[in-house]
Design an enzyme around this catalytic site. Structure first.
Site, PDB file in Angstrom:
ATOM      1  N   TYR A  53       0.825  -1.209   0.000  1.00 50.44           N
ATOM      2  CA  TYR A  53       0.000   0.000   0.000  1.00 50.44           C
ATOM      3  C   TYR A  53       0.862   1.263   0.000  1.00 50.44           C
ATOM      4  O   TYR A  53       1.850   1.354   0.713  1.00 50.44           O
ATOM      5  CB  TYR A  53      -0.927   0.020   1.210  1.00 50.44           C
ATOM      6  N   SER A 210     -13.588  -2.377  -0.581  1.00 53.48           N
ATOM      7  CA  SER A 210     -14.346  -1.530  -1.510  1.00 53.48           C
ATOM      8  C   SER A 210     -15.853  -1.686  -1.322  1.00 53.48           C
ATOM      9  O   SER A 210     -16.589  -1.931  -2.292  1.00 53.48           O
ATOM     10  CB  SER A 210     -13.959  -1.841  -2.960  1.00 53.48           C
ATOM     11  N   LEU A 212     -18.115   0.431  -0.896  1.00 53.24           N
ATOM     12  CA  LEU A 212     -18.880   1.467  -1.599  1.00 53.24           C
ATOM     13  C   LEU A 212     -18.558   1.489  -3.088  1.00 53.24           C
ATOM     14  O   LEU A 212     -18.888   2.442  -3.796  1.00 53.24           O
ATOM     15  CB  LEU A 212     -18.603   2.846  -0.991  1.00 53.24           C
ATOM     16  N   GLY A 215     -16.904   4.479  -4.551  1.00 55.97           N
ATOM     17  CA  GLY A 215     -17.749   5.664  -4.656  1.00 55.97           C
ATOM     18  C   GLY A 215     -18.792   5.628  -5.747  1.00 55.97           C
ATOM     19  O   GLY A 215     -19.564   6.586  -5.908  1.00 55.97           O
ATOM     20  N   LYS A 216     -18.862   4.535  -6.490  1.00 53.99           N
ATOM     21  CA  LYS A 216     -19.814   4.462  -7.598  1.00 53.99           C
ATOM     22  C   LYS A 216     -21.261   4.392  -7.118  1.00 53.99           C
ATOM     23  O   LYS A 216     -22.183   4.684  -7.905  1.00 53.99           O
ATOM     24  CB  LYS A 216     -19.497   3.254  -8.485  1.00 53.99           C
ATOM     25  N   VAL A 217     -21.482   4.011  -5.857  1.00 53.52           N
ATOM     26  CA  VAL A 217     -22.852   3.999  -5.342  1.00 53.52           C
ATOM     27  C   VAL A 217     -23.402   5.420  -5.247  1.00 53.52           C
ATOM     28  O   VAL A 217     -24.618   5.626  -5.241  1.00 53.52           O
ATOM     29  CB  VAL A 217     -22.932   3.315  -3.959  1.00 53.52           C
ATOM     30  N   PHE A 218     -22.509   6.413  -5.161  1.00 54.89           N
ATOM     31  CA  PHE A 218     -22.937   7.808  -5.079  1.00 54.89           C
ATOM     32  C   PHE A 218     -23.078   8.452  -6.448  1.00 54.89           C
ATOM     33  O   PHE A 218     -23.930   9.318  -6.648  1.00 54.89           O
ATOM     34  CB  PHE A 218     -21.924   8.645  -4.277  1.00 54.89           C
TER      35      PHE A 218
END
Length: 300
Positions: A53, A210, A212, A215-218
């Site tokens: 990371y 991941s 969410l 962020g694609k759910v937003f």
């Protein structure tokens, strides 16, 4: 907040703080320490890392944070991963991205992680991804040595399918305690490849990276994402919930496998939303409506 028991020596918080993008948050050491303290106060005591990371730098950054207040180590659980060898300026001799699950690489990777994280032990070590070249005898030997030395207390995998998990498990003296995989309202892969049934059958509590969908759910941009977004907005209204991330986390937490979401945000408000979602009661019908919206088909 009730912790989840993965083994006799490991209980983790039902929400995990993920440090994949720790450098991207642009926080100073003191700001990360403050965030960590607030996170612990919320009951989120488990932190997820990997050697790779941040171009091999996130572990050391968090280790420097822990060094500011050494007493925090006893209050938290550290997860890290090994096995992927990235092309990096840290390793200029590498010409090829590869995976390495040899005894020597696993041992050396753990030694580096211990040094970087400023700790004497790792609570949970995961193999980062399955490899087409994989010798379970080598892995088992490394796990055994690390356990006997007290340097790693528990072992698991990430992104493995059921057959890969069972194969490695059959070689290990200490049973694997989890499988960290991608699960979200937009990623149904592990409902389709047998992993969810495998988790239930073997009483394995999975971790979801991941959650969410980056962020694609937003911000939907295709048909699937639009269907899920519209469905989640409706269910948020039904539940009296003020943000879609709470609906997404609740969707994971409501499942009988007790999925543990990994929240990769540097904003305490986002972490609090995940914690708040523990108290949301989503019905089976609401859960399946989101599933159907994601798959694009009705249940048979």
């Amino acid at each position: 907040m009730n912790n989840i028991k993965l083994s006799e020596s490991l209980q983790v918080s039902p929400i995990i703080h993920g440090h994949w993008r720790l450098f991207d948050w642009g926080l100073s050491l003191q700001e990360i320490l403050t965030l960590t303290q607030k996170t612990i106060e919320l009951g989120v005591t488990t932190f997820d890392h990997a050697d790779i990371y941040g171009n091999y730098e996130c572990e050391e950054l968090f280790g420097n944070v822990l060094n500011l207040k050494k007493g925090h180590r006893k209050d938290i659980q550290i997860i890290t991963k090994c096995g992927i060898k990235l092309l990096s300026d840290k390793y200029p001799h590498r010409n090829f991205k590869t995976y390495d699950y040899s005894y020597s690489h696993i041992i050396n990777s753990v030694e580096n992680s211990l040094k970087n994280l400023n700790t004497d032990y790792i609570d949970l070590l995961l193999l980062h991804r399955p490899s087409p070249f994989f010798d379970p005898n080598e892995v088992s030997k490394a796990f055994s040595q690390l356990k006997k030395s007290g340097k790693v207390l528990n072992f698991g995998v990430s992104n493995f399918n059921p057959e890969q998990f069972d194969m490695l498990n059959s070689y290990c003296e200490d049973k694997l305690v989890t499988n960290q995989v991608e699960i979200s309202p937009l990623c149904l892969e592990h409902f389709e490849n047998g992993n969810i049934n495998h988790f239930l059958k073997e009483r394995i509590v999975p971790m979801a990276w991941s959650p969410l969908a980056q962020g694609k759910v937003f911000s939907p941009s295709n048909d699937q994402e639009n269907r899920v977004n519209n469905c989640m907005l409706q269910i948020a209204d039904e539940l009296g919930v003020n943000s879609l991330d709470k609906v997404a986390y609740s969707w994971l937490l409501s499942h009988p496998t007790s999925i543990i979401p990994i929240v990769g945000s540097g904003k305490i408000e986002r972490i609090k939303n995940a914690v708040d979602s523990l108290n949301i009661k989503m019905s089976t019908e609401q859960w399946l409506r989101i599933y159907n919206a994601s798959s694009g088909v009705e249940l048979p």
